[in-house]
Design an enzyme around this catalytic site. Structure first.
Site, PDB file in Angstrom:
ATOM      1  N   GLY A   1       3.226   2.203  10.759  1.00  0.00           N
ATOM      2  CA  GLY A   1       4.203   3.264  10.608  1.00  0.00           C
ATOM      3  C   GLY A   1       4.957   3.615  11.871  1.00  0.00           C
ATOM      4  O   GLY A   1       5.621   4.651  11.943  1.00  0.00           O
TER       5      GLY A   1
ATOM      6  N   SER B   1       4.065  -2.193  10.211  1.00  0.00           N
ATOM      7  CA  SER B   1       5.515  -2.251  10.433  1.00  0.00           C
ATOM      8  C   SER B   1       6.145  -3.581  10.018  1.00  0.00           C
ATOM      9  O   SER B   1       7.094  -4.052  10.656  1.00  0.00           O
ATOM     10  CB  SER B   1       5.857  -1.920  11.894  1.00  0.00           C
TER      11      SER B   1
ATOM     12  N   ASN C   1       0.872  -1.177   0.000  1.00  0.00           N
ATOM     13  CA  ASN C   1       0.000   0.000   0.000  1.00  0.00           C
ATOM     14  C   ASN C   1       0.905   1.222   0.000  1.00  0.00           C
ATOM     15  O   ASN C   1       1.540   1.522   1.003  1.00  0.00           O
ATOM     16  CB  ASN C   1      -0.894  -0.036   1.253  1.00  0.00           C
TER      17      ASN C   1
ATOM     18  N   HIS D   1      -9.243   1.081   5.292  1.00  0.00           N
ATOM     19  CA  HIS D   1      -7.950   1.304   5.949  1.00  0.00           C
ATOM     20  C   HIS D   1      -8.149   2.257   7.125  1.00  0.00           C
ATOM     21  O   HIS D   1      -8.938   3.204   7.041  1.00  0.00           O
ATOM     22  CB  HIS D   1      -6.935   1.878   4.954  1.00  0.00           C
TER      23      HIS D   1
ATOM     24  N   LYS E   1       0.079   4.266  -0.214  1.00  0.00           N
ATOM     25  CA  LYS E   1      -0.514   5.454   0.428  1.00  0.00           C
ATOM     26  C   LYS E   1      -0.274   6.694  -0.461  1.00  0.00           C
ATOM     27  O   LYS E   1      -0.302   6.560  -1.687  1.00  0.00           O
ATOM     28  CB  LYS E   1       0.033   5.610   1.859  1.00  0.00           C
TER      29      LYS E   1
ATOM     30  N   GLU F   1      -6.482   4.636   8.183  1.00  0.00           N
ATOM     31  CA  GLU F   1      -6.223   6.045   7.889  1.00  0.00           C
ATOM     32  C   GLU F   1      -7.440   6.695   7.242  1.00  0.00           C
ATOM     33  O   GLU F   1      -7.683   7.891   7.417  1.00  0.00           O
ATOM     34  CB  GLU F   1      -4.967   6.165   7.005  1.00  0.00           C
TER      35      GLU F   1
ATOM     36  N   GLU G   1      -4.760  -4.968  10.689  1.00  0.00           N
ATOM     37  CA  GLU G   1      -3.743  -3.927  10.870  1.00  0.00           C
ATOM     38  C   GLU G   1      -3.981  -3.196  12.192  1.00  0.00           C
ATOM     39  O   GLU G   1      -4.776  -2.244  12.236  1.00  0.00           O
ATOM     40  CB  GLU G   1      -3.811  -2.909   9.725  1.00  0.00           C
TER      41      GLU G   1
HETATM   42  O1  LIG Z   1      -0.896   0.669   6.885  1.00  0.00           O
HETATM   43  C1  LIG Z   1      -0.148  -0.172   6.447  1.00  0.00           C
HETATM   44  C2  LIG Z   1      -0.441  -0.873   5.191  1.00  0.00           C
HETATM   45  O2  LIG Z   1      -1.733  -0.628   4.748  1.00  0.00           O
HETATM   46  C3  LIG Z   1       1.109  -0.522   7.147  1.00  0.00           C
HETATM   47  O3  LIG Z   1       1.978   0.522   7.018  1.00  0.00           O
HETATM   48  P1  LIG Z   1       3.526   0.340   7.490  1.00  0.00           P
HETATM   49  O4  LIG Z   1       3.989  -0.973   6.873  1.00  0.00           O
HETATM   50  O5  LIG Z   1       4.221   1.525   6.954  1.00  0.00           O
HETATM   51  O6  LIG Z   1       3.486   0.243   8.979  1.00  0.00           O
END
Ligand SMILES: O=C(CO)COP(=O)(O)O
Length: 248
Positions: free
Chosen positions: A169, A208, A9, A93, A11, A95, A163
């Site tokens: 992150g 992560s 992803n 997601h 983002k 976010e 997740e």
């Molecule tokens: O949100 C994520 C994937 O959708 C995970 O992000 P990270 O791997 O950067 O922690």
């Protein structure tokens, strides 16, 4: 046996220059034993889809609107993602749940839109740190499963991504026991609700994931792959994660 899925992803990262990473990734994995998916920003989707056509890398959107078309400035429908070459779309997601106030019912409507368009939907779930510390993780995941997953999901049209929000992150990763507990819980819920299909749906871990921790995460039962953020942006980071999944 469920085939592994290594999903990236991107983002809000990546421009035309980033397509070189996809070329490198494709060159490094000409015939992978797992599925590879990259979800770039919408601006790159058509170009990336063209670049990977005929190869082992699939592309997906990071979100879709529930409607087919209409007066929704800035939004993209599942049908438009399909038209741009996508085979998958991420919905729910954390976010987006946080930044765009998406509730479970909204996520469910987006997953239904993905099914309508013929896209594989990657439905994200996860608890906050406060929820985990209050001992509410399984209650939260159970409610998200009940509220975000439409009827009619199958092993072919749906992927679930666990997740934990506090692991995204941050470099913080749940313990292997914590990952196993939630993935087993999700598997049981899927098997109970989607008769004959629940054991075919892949469950990804996300948060992560790095080359250094991928192998131990992929060794956990009911972890069928990963949804990777930061470490999917560079072929040099994502490639060893794919290799770890192939070796699991
Ligand atoms: O949100 C994520 C994937 O959708 C995970 O992000 P990270 O791997 O950067 O922690």
């Amino acid at each position: 046996m469920r085939r592994g899925l290594a999903a990236g992803n991107w983002k809000m990262n990546g421009t035309g220059a980033s397509l070189a990473e996809i070329e490198a990734l494709t060159a490094a994995h000409p015939d992978p034993s797992v599925d590879i998916l990259i979800c770039p920003p919408a601006t790159l989707l058509a170009r990336m889809s063209d670049a990977v056509a005929g190869g082992p890398v699939a592309t997906g959107g990071q979100d879709c609107h529930a409607a087919v078309s209409g007066a929704h400035t800035g939004d993209i429908s599942a049908e438009m993602l399909l038209d741009a070459g996508a085979s998958h779309v991420i919905v729910g997601h954390s976010e987006r749940r946080a930044d765009h106030h998406e509730a479970d019912a909204d996520v469910r409507a987006k997953a239904e839109a993905a099914m309508r368009a013929g896209l594989v939907t990657v439905i994200c779930l996860g608890e906050s740190l406060a929820e985990r510390e209050a001992g509410r993780t399984l209650d939260v995941i159970g409610a998200q499963l009940a509220g975000s997953l439409p009827d009619g999901l199958t092993g072919a049209n749906a992927v679930i991504a666990y997740e934990p929000i506090w692991a995204i992150g941050t470099g913080k990763v749940p313990t292997i026991a914590q990952i196993a507990e939630v993935h087993d819980f999700i598997r049981s819920a899927l098997v109970e609700r989607f008769e004959g299909e629940g054991d075919k749906m892949r469950i990804l871990y996300g948060g992560s994931v790095k080359p250094t921790n991928a192998a131990e995460i992929f060794a956990v039962a009911n972890v069928d792959g990963a949804l990777v953020g930061g470490a999917s942006l560079k072929a040099a980071d994502f490639s060893p994660i794919i290799a770890a999944l192939e070796g699991a």
